[in-house]
Design an enzyme around this catalytic site. Structure first.
Site, PDB file in Angstrom:
ATOM      1  N   ASP A 114       0.849  -1.198   0.000  1.00  0.00           N
ATOM      2  CA  ASP A 114       0.000   0.000   0.000  1.00  0.00           C
ATOM      3  C   ASP A 114       0.881   1.243   0.000  1.00  0.00           C
ATOM      4  OD1 ASP A 114      -2.423   1.287  -0.147  1.00  0.00           O
ATOM      5  OD2 ASP A 114      -2.698   1.390   2.014  1.00  0.00           O
ATOM      6  N   TYR A 116       1.183   5.651  -0.523  1.00  0.00           N
ATOM      7  CA  TYR A 116       0.697   6.793   0.266  1.00  0.00           C
ATOM      8  C   TYR A 116       0.708   8.013  -0.653  1.00  0.00           C
ATOM      9  CZ  TYR A 116       0.332   9.045   4.955  1.00  0.00           C
ATOM     10  OH  TYR A 116      -0.078   9.704   6.093  1.00  0.00           O
ATOM     11  N   HIS A 121      -4.169  13.738   1.918  1.00  0.00           N
ATOM     12  CA  HIS A 121      -4.396  12.804   3.023  1.00  0.00           C
ATOM     13  C   HIS A 121      -3.165  12.771   3.938  1.00  0.00           C
ATOM     14  CE1 HIS A 121      -5.640   9.115   5.120  1.00  0.00           C
ATOM     15  NE2 HIS A 121      -4.445   8.614   4.857  1.00  0.00           N
ATOM     16  N   ARG A 130       1.082  14.132  14.111  1.00  0.00           N
ATOM     17  CA  ARG A 130       2.312  14.881  14.427  1.00  0.00           C
ATOM     18  C   ARG A 130       2.081  16.356  14.123  1.00  0.00           C
ATOM     19  NH1 ARG A 130       3.642  10.806  11.111  1.00  0.00           N
ATOM     20  NH2 ARG A 130       3.576  12.322   9.422  1.00  0.00           N
ATOM     21  N   GLU A 186     -10.562   3.754   3.907  1.00  0.00           N
ATOM     22  CA  GLU A 186      -9.658   4.570   3.094  1.00  0.00           C
ATOM     23  C   GLU A 186     -10.032   4.388   1.630  1.00  0.00           C
ATOM     24  OE1 GLU A 186      -5.527   3.871   4.152  1.00  0.00           O
ATOM     25  OE2 GLU A 186      -5.702   5.282   5.831  1.00  0.00           O
ATOM     26  N   GLU A 188      -9.274   4.218  -1.953  1.00  0.00           N
ATOM     27  CA  GLU A 188      -8.069   3.984  -2.744  1.00  0.00           C
ATOM     28  C   GLU A 188      -8.414   3.274  -4.050  1.00  0.00           C
ATOM     29  OE1 GLU A 188      -4.701   2.323  -0.742  1.00  0.00           O
ATOM     30  OE2 GLU A 188      -5.319   3.070   1.244  1.00  0.00           O
ATOM     31  N   ASP A 220      -8.951   0.286   2.199  1.00  0.00           N
ATOM     32  CA  ASP A 220      -7.946  -0.102   3.194  1.00  0.00           C
ATOM     33  C   ASP A 220      -8.502   0.225   4.584  1.00  0.00           C
ATOM     34  OD1 ASP A 220      -5.600  -0.672   4.564  1.00  0.00           O
ATOM     35  OD2 ASP A 220      -4.675   1.252   4.077  1.00  0.00           O
ATOM     36  N   ARG A 224      -8.202   3.321  13.721  1.00  0.00           N
ATOM     37  CA  ARG A 224      -7.469   4.553  14.025  1.00  0.00           C
ATOM     38  C   ARG A 224      -7.037   4.678  15.474  1.00  0.00           C
ATOM     39  NH1 ARG A 224      -5.991   5.584   8.950  1.00  0.00           N
ATOM     40  NH2 ARG A 224      -7.724   6.231   7.634  1.00  0.00           N
ATOM     41  N   GLN A 227      -3.736   2.201  15.338  1.00  0.00           N
ATOM     42  CA  GLN A 227      -2.680   2.718  14.457  1.00  0.00           C
ATOM     43  C   GLN A 227      -1.668   3.647  15.132  1.00  0.00           C
ATOM     44  OE1 GLN A 227      -4.336   4.425  10.876  1.00  0.00           O
ATOM     45  NE2 GLN A 227      -2.340   4.935  10.009  1.00  0.00           N
ATOM     46  N   TYR A 231       2.341   2.364  15.026  1.00  0.00           N
ATOM     47  CA  TYR A 231       2.918   2.601  13.688  1.00  0.00           C
ATOM     48  C   TYR A 231       4.368   3.065  13.703  1.00  0.00           C
ATOM     49  CZ  TYR A 231       2.933   7.735  13.379  1.00  0.00           C
ATOM     50  OH  TYR A 231       3.220   9.061  13.528  1.00  0.00           O
ATOM     51  N   LYS A 240      -4.233  -2.361  10.112  1.00  0.00           N
ATOM     52  CA  LYS A 240      -4.607  -2.452   8.710  1.00  0.00           C
ATOM     53  C   LYS A 240      -4.898  -3.889   8.268  1.00  0.00           C
ATOM     54  CE  LYS A 240      -3.403   1.880   7.492  1.00  0.00           C
ATOM     55  NZ  LYS A 240      -4.237   2.805   6.723  1.00  0.00           N
ATOM     56  N   THR A 244      -8.994  -5.918   3.936  1.00  0.00           N
ATOM     57  CA  THR A 244      -8.912  -4.957   2.826  1.00  0.00           C
ATOM     58  C   THR A 244      -9.946  -5.418   1.809  1.00  0.00           C
ATOM     59  OG1 THR A 244      -6.534  -4.719   3.190  1.00  0.00           O
ATOM     60  CG2 THR A 244      -7.396  -3.937   1.079  1.00  0.00           C
ATOM     61  N   THR A 342      -4.721   6.662   0.258  1.00  0.00           N
ATOM     62  CA  THR A 342      -5.993   7.380   0.307  1.00  0.00           C
ATOM     63  C   THR A 342      -5.961   8.606  -0.595  1.00  0.00           C
ATOM     64  OG1 THR A 342      -6.128   6.659   2.591  1.00  0.00           O
ATOM     65  CG2 THR A 342      -7.699   8.336   1.893  1.00  0.00           C
ATOM     66  N   GLU A 356     -10.169  12.187   8.351  1.00  0.00           N
ATOM     67  CA  GLU A 356     -10.083  13.563   7.834  1.00  0.00           C
ATOM     68  C   GLU A 356     -11.424  14.282   7.933  1.00  0.00           C
ATOM     69  OE1 GLU A 356      -7.657  13.298   3.925  1.00  0.00           O
ATOM     70  OE2 GLU A 356      -8.119  11.287   4.616  1.00  0.00           O
TER      71      GLU A 356
HETATM   72 MN    MN Z   1      -4.025   2.940   2.914  1.00  0.00          MN
END
Ligand code: MN
Length: 409
Positions: A114, A116, A121, A130, A186, A188, A220, A224, A227, A231, A240, A244, A342, A356
């Site tokens: 996967d 990014y 996103h 962050r 997500e 995608e 995906d 949350r 994660q 991560y 994840k 899927t 995403t 989001e």
């Molecule tokens: Mn994804």
């Protein structure tokens, strides 16, 4: 690259393929693996035409992965034969109504990666995880990805169990193991790999199209609350890999040819390094594919559209994903699946995830019946849709990519 199979005036002897707004007109010819509902027959390769399926087992096509391994020239030849057999005036063939078929994941997916590539996103999620450092400095140079889990890839319509996992609320000192309370989707696209490359033998960016087979929808699913705790430092893992969902149909790159667009970088952003750049990429590396997210809660009579976006917002092209993936000599194989990441658009209502849309669960979305959602609840059905349209060409669609959330075990 364009030929008579893209002629918008071409019609099929299958009436439903000529209907306004159908996903599967004669110009599309998407591929699937199917069998008659309620049987234990082996999966067959089929092509979608209107609301019907043409079985390709009499066409020398009995294995999707074997078909994916054939050269682009052979695939184009098959497309031309299918077009001729299904166009108006050709003799009628036996077809199976899609309503009487069941589907499986469209090929055996050996490896799933996967990416990014949705920078909007990446910025929005980075700001939540962050706040001081939303977009990491490598993002504009290297197509970021992680290796996903292929065993839990399921076809549209397969229920999805809410996972349990380790969660550590920000104010807690130790984590707890419990059902996720932040199940998200997500939006995608999934790129299916065609002919592979030998181990240790990368390919150039302008050869990448030879290795691309087609696109499907990909959700995906993401937990949350699991994660953010897991991560760092090695990337997403159990947040994840619980599932899927993919659409049963693969729309070939040949069908998408009319919808290619230039690939550009915003003013002031770095250009890709030479191994990911070429005049052909700049001229036609992108794809104009409209994307939609639909939600139906148990209380709703009909699904509601939650957001819309477009594949044109990707920061990296499909060819760049393929070329970068193989650039270290890694061997791609027919049927490998590469998620785009995403594909959120720049506007808030173009978000490709609830993370989001709700700003990390802080601002619930209000639905048509007055219900609210921060994340998905048990019984919620989440669906992805996509289509490509352009004046002078026939609109083509991707079919459905749906999943319903079931309670944790
Ligand atoms: Mn994804």
């Amino acid at each position: 690259m364009l030929d008579h199979t893209h002629d918008p005036a071409a019609r099929s002897w299958v009436d439903a393929a000529n209907a306004e707004g159908t996903d599967f007109p004669l110009q599309n010819l998407p591929l699937c693996r199917f069998r008659r509902q309620g049987t234990a027959e082996p999966w067959r390769v089929g092509v979608g035409i209107g609301d019907q399926i043409l079985d390709l087992s009499g066409w020398g096509v009995d294995d999707m992965n074997a078909l994916m391994g054939r050269s682009k020239a052979e695939r184009v030849a098959l497309r031309h034969r299918l077009f001729d057999a299904l166009k108006e005036g050709a003799p009628r063939l036996d077809l199976l109504p899609q309503a009487l078929a069941e589907f499986t994941v469209p090929c055996r997916v050996g490896d799933y990666t996967d990416f990014y590539t949705g920078i909007h996103h990446a910025r929005a999620v980075g700001a939540l995880f962050r706040p001081d450092n939303p977009l990491l400095p490598n993002y504009q140079w290297v197509p970021i990805g992680y290796h996903g889990r292929s065993s839990s890839i399921v076809v549209s319509g397969t229920p999805l169990r809410r996972p349990r996992g380790q969660v550590k609320p920000p104010d807690a000192t130790v984590p707890v193991f419990k059902p996720s309370e932040r199940i998200d989707f997500e939006l995608e696209l999934g790129l299916y790999v065609g002919p592979g490359n030998a181990l240790g033998q990368p390919f150039g960016i302008d050869e990448a199209d030879e290795h691309a087979f087609g696109l499907g929808l990909l959700n995906d699913w993401s937990a949350r609350d699991i994660q953010p705790w897991e991560y760092q430092p090695l990337g997403p893992f159990l947040s994840k890999s619980f599932g899927t969902t993919v659409s049963p149909w693969i729309v070939t790159l040949e069908a998408l040819e009319p919808f290619r667009i230039p690939f550009t970088r915003p003013e002031g952003d770095p250009q890709p390094l030479p191994y990911l750049d070429s005049p052909a990429q700049r001229e036609r590396g992108g794809y104009d594919i409209a994307l939609e997210v639909w939600l139906k809660t148990p209380a709703m009579a009909a699904a509601q559209r939650l957001s819309t976006s477009n594949a044109r917002h990707a920061y990296w092209t499909l060819a760049q994903m393929l070329t970068h993936h193989a650039s270290n000599g890694c061997n791609l194989q027919p049927g490998d699946l590469l998620g785009t990441g995403t594909l959120s658009g720049p506007a808030p209502e173009e978000a490709g995830s609830l993370l989001e849309l709700t700003q990390g669960g802080k601002q619930p979305v209000t639905l048509a019946g007055g219900e609210t959602r921060r994340f998905l609840q048990d019984g919620d059905q989440l669906g992805l849709r996509a289509y490509a349209e352009k004046p002078g060409f026939r609109r083509i669609g991707f079919g459905a990519c749906d999943g319903v959330i079931q309670p944790a075990p």
